[in-house]
Scaffold this motif. Sequence first.
Motif, PDB file in Angstrom:
ATOM      1  N   VAL A  10       0.864  -1.179   0.000  1.00  0.00           N
ATOM      2  CA  VAL A  10       0.000   0.000   0.000  1.00  0.00           C
ATOM      3  C   VAL A  10       0.903   1.232   0.000  1.00  0.00           C
ATOM      4  CG1 VAL A  10      -1.838   1.258   1.172  1.00  0.00           C
ATOM      5  CG2 VAL A  10      -1.788  -1.249   1.272  1.00  0.00           C
ATOM      6  N   ASP A  11       1.014   1.869  -1.147  1.00  0.00           N
ATOM      7  CA  ASP A  11       1.909   3.017  -1.297  1.00  0.00           C
ATOM      8  C   ASP A  11       1.466   3.807  -2.517  1.00  0.00           C
ATOM      9  OD1 ASP A  11       4.407   4.598  -2.091  1.00  0.00           O
ATOM     10  OD2 ASP A  11       5.106   3.619  -0.254  1.00  0.00           O
ATOM     11  N   ASP A  12       1.505   5.143  -2.417  1.00  0.00           N
ATOM     12  CA  ASP A  12       1.021   5.954  -3.534  1.00  0.00           C
ATOM     13  C   ASP A  12       2.115   6.312  -4.535  1.00  0.00           C
ATOM     14  OD1 ASP A  12       2.379   7.725  -1.903  1.00  0.00           O
ATOM     15  OD2 ASP A  12       0.892   9.318  -2.032  1.00  0.00           O
ATOM     16  N   ALA A  34      -1.010  -8.397  -4.158  1.00  0.00           N
ATOM     17  CA  ALA A  34      -1.824  -7.254  -4.576  1.00  0.00           C
ATOM     18  C   ALA A  34      -1.122  -5.960  -4.199  1.00  0.00           C
ATOM     19  CB  ALA A  34      -3.217  -7.303  -3.944  1.00  0.00           C
ATOM     20  N   GLN A  35      -1.541  -4.888  -4.869  1.00  0.00           N
ATOM     21  CA  GLN A  35      -1.015  -3.561  -4.589  1.00  0.00           C
ATOM     22  C   GLN A  35      -2.177  -2.570  -4.535  1.00  0.00           C
ATOM     23  OE1 GLN A  35       2.237  -2.371  -7.178  1.00  0.00           O
ATOM     24  NE2 GLN A  35       2.770  -4.510  -7.594  1.00  0.00           N
ATOM     25  N   ALA A  36      -2.019  -1.545  -3.706  1.00  0.00           N
ATOM     26  CA  ALA A  36      -3.017  -0.475  -3.620  1.00  0.00           C
ATOM     27  C   ALA A  36      -2.286   0.850  -3.619  1.00  0.00           C
ATOM     28  CB  ALA A  36      -3.878  -0.623  -2.375  1.00  0.00           C
ATOM     29  N   GLU A  37      -2.784   1.801  -4.396  1.00  0.00           N
ATOM     30  CA  GLU A  37      -2.096   3.081  -4.554  1.00  0.00           C
ATOM     31  C   GLU A  37      -2.681   4.184  -3.676  1.00  0.00           C
ATOM     32  OE1 GLU A  37      -4.683   4.434  -8.490  1.00  0.00           O
ATOM     33  OE2 GLU A  37      -2.558   3.873  -8.667  1.00  0.00           O
ATOM     34  N   SER A  38      -3.668   3.858  -2.868  1.00  0.00           N
ATOM     35  CA  SER A  38      -4.314   4.869  -2.027  1.00  0.00           C
ATOM     36  C   SER A  38      -5.028   4.174  -0.880  1.00  0.00           C
ATOM     37  CB  SER A  38      -5.332   5.674  -2.838  1.00  0.00           C
ATOM     38  OG  SER A  38      -6.384   4.829  -3.284  1.00  0.00           O
ATOM     39  N   ALA A  39      -5.434   4.976   0.111  1.00  0.00           N
ATOM     40  CA  ALA A  39      -6.177   4.419   1.236  1.00  0.00           C
ATOM     41  C   ALA A  39      -7.519   3.853   0.772  1.00  0.00           C
ATOM     42  CB  ALA A  39      -6.387   5.495   2.295  1.00  0.00           C
ATOM     43  N   SER A  40      -8.173   4.573  -0.129  1.00  0.00           N
ATOM     44  CA  SER A  40      -9.480   4.092  -0.598  1.00  0.00           C
ATOM     45  C   SER A  40      -9.338   2.789  -1.381  1.00  0.00           C
ATOM     46  CB  SER A  40     -10.166   5.158  -1.453  1.00  0.00           C
ATOM     47  OG  SER A  40      -9.372   5.494  -2.580  1.00  0.00           O
ATOM     48  N   ALA A  41      -8.277   2.674  -2.183  1.00  0.00           N
ATOM     49  CA  ALA A  41      -8.054   1.433  -2.928  1.00  0.00           C
ATOM     50  C   ALA A  41      -7.776   0.280  -1.984  1.00  0.00           C
ATOM     51  CB  ALA A  41      -6.897   1.607  -3.915  1.00  0.00           C
ATOM     52  N   ALA A  42      -7.034   0.549  -0.907  1.00  0.00           N
ATOM     53  CA  ALA A  42      -6.749  -0.506   0.066  1.00  0.00           C
ATOM     54  C   ALA A  42      -8.024  -0.952   0.770  1.00  0.00           C
ATOM     55  CB  ALA A  42      -5.727  -0.009   1.085  1.00  0.00           C
ATOM     56  N   ARG A  43      -8.881   0.003   1.112  1.00  0.00           N
ATOM     57  CA  ARG A  43     -10.142  -0.368   1.757  1.00  0.00           C
ATOM     58  C   ARG A  43     -10.991  -1.227   0.820  1.00  0.00           C
ATOM     59  NH1 ARG A  43      -9.704   5.253   3.418  1.00  0.00           N
ATOM     60  NH2 ARG A  43      -9.207   5.319   5.659  1.00  0.00           N
ATOM     61  N   GLY A  77      -1.799  10.202   0.173  1.00  0.00           N
ATOM     62  CA  GLY A  77      -2.464  11.148  -0.704  1.00  0.00           C
ATOM     63  C   GLY A  77      -3.899  11.406  -0.298  1.00  0.00           C
ATOM     64  N   ASP A  78      -4.689  10.343  -0.193  1.00  0.00           N
ATOM     65  CA  ASP A  78      -6.095  10.508   0.164  1.00  0.00           C
ATOM     66  C   ASP A  78      -6.373  10.113   1.606  1.00  0.00           C
ATOM     67  OD1 ASP A  78      -5.744   7.774  -0.079  1.00  0.00           O
ATOM     68  OD2 ASP A  78      -7.695   7.430  -1.024  1.00  0.00           O
ATOM     69  N   GLY A  79      -5.328   9.899   2.389  1.00  0.00           N
ATOM     70  CA  GLY A  79      -5.554   9.515   3.777  1.00  0.00           C
ATOM     71  C   GLY A  79      -4.266   9.161   4.485  1.00  0.00           C
ATOM     72  N   SER A  80      -4.407   8.838   5.749  1.00  0.00           N
ATOM     73  CA  SER A  80      -3.267   8.517   6.603  1.00  0.00           C
ATOM     74  C   SER A  80      -3.064   7.009   6.688  1.00  0.00           C
ATOM     75  CB  SER A  80      -3.496   9.083   8.009  1.00  0.00           C
ATOM     76  OG  SER A  80      -2.633   8.499   8.939  1.00  0.00           O
ATOM     77  N   GLY A  81      -1.832   6.571   6.501  1.00  0.00           N
ATOM     78  CA  GLY A  81      -1.517   5.161   6.673  1.00  0.00           C
ATOM     79  C   GLY A  81      -1.700   4.702   8.104  1.00  0.00           C
ATOM     80  N   ILE A  82      -1.578   5.629   9.048  1.00  0.00           N
ATOM     81  CA  ILE A  82      -1.795   5.283  10.453  1.00  0.00           C
ATOM     82  C   ILE A  82      -3.260   4.940  10.683  1.00  0.00           C
ATOM     83  CG2 ILE A  82      -1.810   6.222  12.804  1.00  0.00           C
ATOM     84  CD1 ILE A  82       0.727   7.789  12.001  1.00  0.00           C
ATOM     85  N   ASP A  83      -4.143   5.779  10.167  1.00  0.00           N
ATOM     86  CA  ASP A  83      -5.576   5.497  10.305  1.00  0.00           C
ATOM     87  C   ASP A  83      -5.943   4.198   9.593  1.00  0.00           C
ATOM     88  OD1 ASP A  83      -5.881   7.843  11.725  1.00  0.00           O
ATOM     89  OD2 ASP A  83      -6.528   9.011   9.982  1.00  0.00           O
ATOM     90  N   LEU A  84      -5.374   4.001   8.409  1.00  0.00           N
ATOM     91  CA  LEU A  84      -5.676   2.786   7.644  1.00  0.00           C
ATOM     92  C   LEU A  84      -5.156   1.548   8.365  1.00  0.00           C
ATOM     93  CD1 LEU A  84      -6.812   1.489   5.098  1.00  0.00           C
ATOM     94  CD2 LEU A  84      -4.624   1.949   3.969  1.00  0.00           C
ATOM     95  N   THR A  85      -3.974   1.654   8.966  1.00  0.00           N
ATOM     96  CA  THR A  85      -3.437   0.532   9.741  1.00  0.00           C
ATOM     97  C   THR A  85      -4.398   0.134  10.848  1.00  0.00           C
ATOM     98  OG1 THR A  85      -1.121   1.080   9.298  1.00  0.00           O
ATOM     99  CG2 THR A  85      -1.576  -0.167  11.307  1.00  0.00           C
ATOM    100  N   ARG A  86      -4.889   1.119  11.562  1.00  0.00           N
ATOM    101  CA  ARG A  86      -5.820   0.842  12.671  1.00  0.00           C
ATOM    102  C   ARG A  86      -7.089   0.144  12.147  1.00  0.00           C
ATOM    103  NH1 ARG A  86      -6.067   5.567  14.150  1.00  0.00           N
ATOM    104  NH2 ARG A  86      -4.443   5.495  15.754  1.00  0.00           N
ATOM    105  N   GLU A  87      -7.608   0.642  11.039  1.00  0.00           N
ATOM    106  CA  GLU A  87      -8.822   0.047  10.467  1.00  0.00           C
ATOM    107  C   GLU A  87      -8.599  -1.407  10.057  1.00  0.00           C
ATOM    108  OE1 GLU A  87     -10.463   2.325   7.271  1.00  0.00           O
ATOM    109  OE2 GLU A  87     -10.023   4.232   8.256  1.00  0.00           O
ATOM    110  N   LEU A  88      -7.491  -1.657   9.350  1.00  0.00           N
ATOM    111  CA  LEU A  88      -7.246  -3.009   8.839  1.00  0.00           C
ATOM    112  C   LEU A  88      -6.979  -3.998   9.958  1.00  0.00           C
ATOM    113  CD1 LEU A  88      -5.052  -2.344   5.662  1.00  0.00           C
ATOM    114  CD2 LEU A  88      -7.519  -2.736   5.820  1.00  0.00           C
ATOM    115  N   VAL A  89      -6.205  -3.577  10.953  1.00  0.00           N
ATOM    116  CA  VAL A  89      -5.910  -4.478  12.067  1.00  0.00           C
ATOM    117  C   VAL A  89      -7.172  -4.789  12.862  1.00  0.00           C
ATOM    118  CG1 VAL A  89      -4.654  -4.665  14.253  1.00  0.00           C
ATOM    119  CG2 VAL A  89      -3.478  -3.804  12.231  1.00  0.00           C
ATOM    120  N   ASP A  90      -8.026  -3.786  13.037  1.00  0.00           N
ATOM    121  CA  ASP A  90      -9.290  -4.012  13.747  1.00  0.00           C
ATOM    122  C   ASP A  90     -10.193  -4.966  12.971  1.00  0.00           C
ATOM    123  OD1 ASP A  90      -8.531  -2.372  15.816  1.00  0.00           O
ATOM    124  OD2 ASP A  90      -9.699  -0.642  15.149  1.00  0.00           O
TER     125      ASP A  90
END
Length: 235
Positions: A10-12, A34-43, A77-90
């Motif tokens: 996950v990297d832009d 897989a690869q994701a170029e943004s927080a929204s793509a990862a979600r 770019g479209d969000g924080s990797g820290i916030d995304l980390t928390r979401e994915l781990v949860d």
Amino acid sequence: MDAQIRVVLVDDHPVFRIGMAALLDSLDGVSVIAQAESASAARTLFSGRGEEARGDRSTSESRDGVADIVLMDLDLGDGSGIDLTRELVDAHPGLRVLVVSMHEDDEAVLASIRAGARGFLVKSAPPEAVERALRAVSAGEMILSPAVAERAMGYLMGGHRAVHVPFPQLTPREREVLDLVAHGLDNTAIARRLSLSPKTVRNTVATVLAKLSLRDRAAAIVRAREEGLGSDGSA
């Protein structure tokens, strides 16, 4: 044969993703699925919907129980990797996140670990360090780059006092941009300094203004300088 370590990037920055994918796919027992170029793509990827996140297998293969590790950038770019980390781990308790970032400041490291990351590396880490970190995180260990680990040990041993971090609600990249704004740089100059597009800088400045409830750039400069940004040597 040992089970494959299945990795999602996950990297832009496409150049970084391409290089990291090539490195990881060259390692025994490691596969970038897989690869994701943004927080929204990862979600989208981890919800199993759509094709926004591109990889050499279908996006549905990166659901819970299939992907083992996410290599996560902090500035997406479209969000924080820290916030995304928390979401994915949860949402996926078996998933392990290894942060790989340009930033190595203590606040970024602590925020990443608090969000649930199992490790933190800088993007300048050599290939052998990346492999070592990946395998350690896969085995359930916590891993930090040597410089980060040394500072962390210093804090534990009482050798350092906690450092005030201005605007903790901002991501490291947002704080970096604000610091340069406080130095009086315009968006074009900031873009050159950070190797970003002017549009990305403009969007980041707008996000900073919104997060800090500031009406304009002039107000941001005043507020930033009150917190110590924009002073000599901080850029």
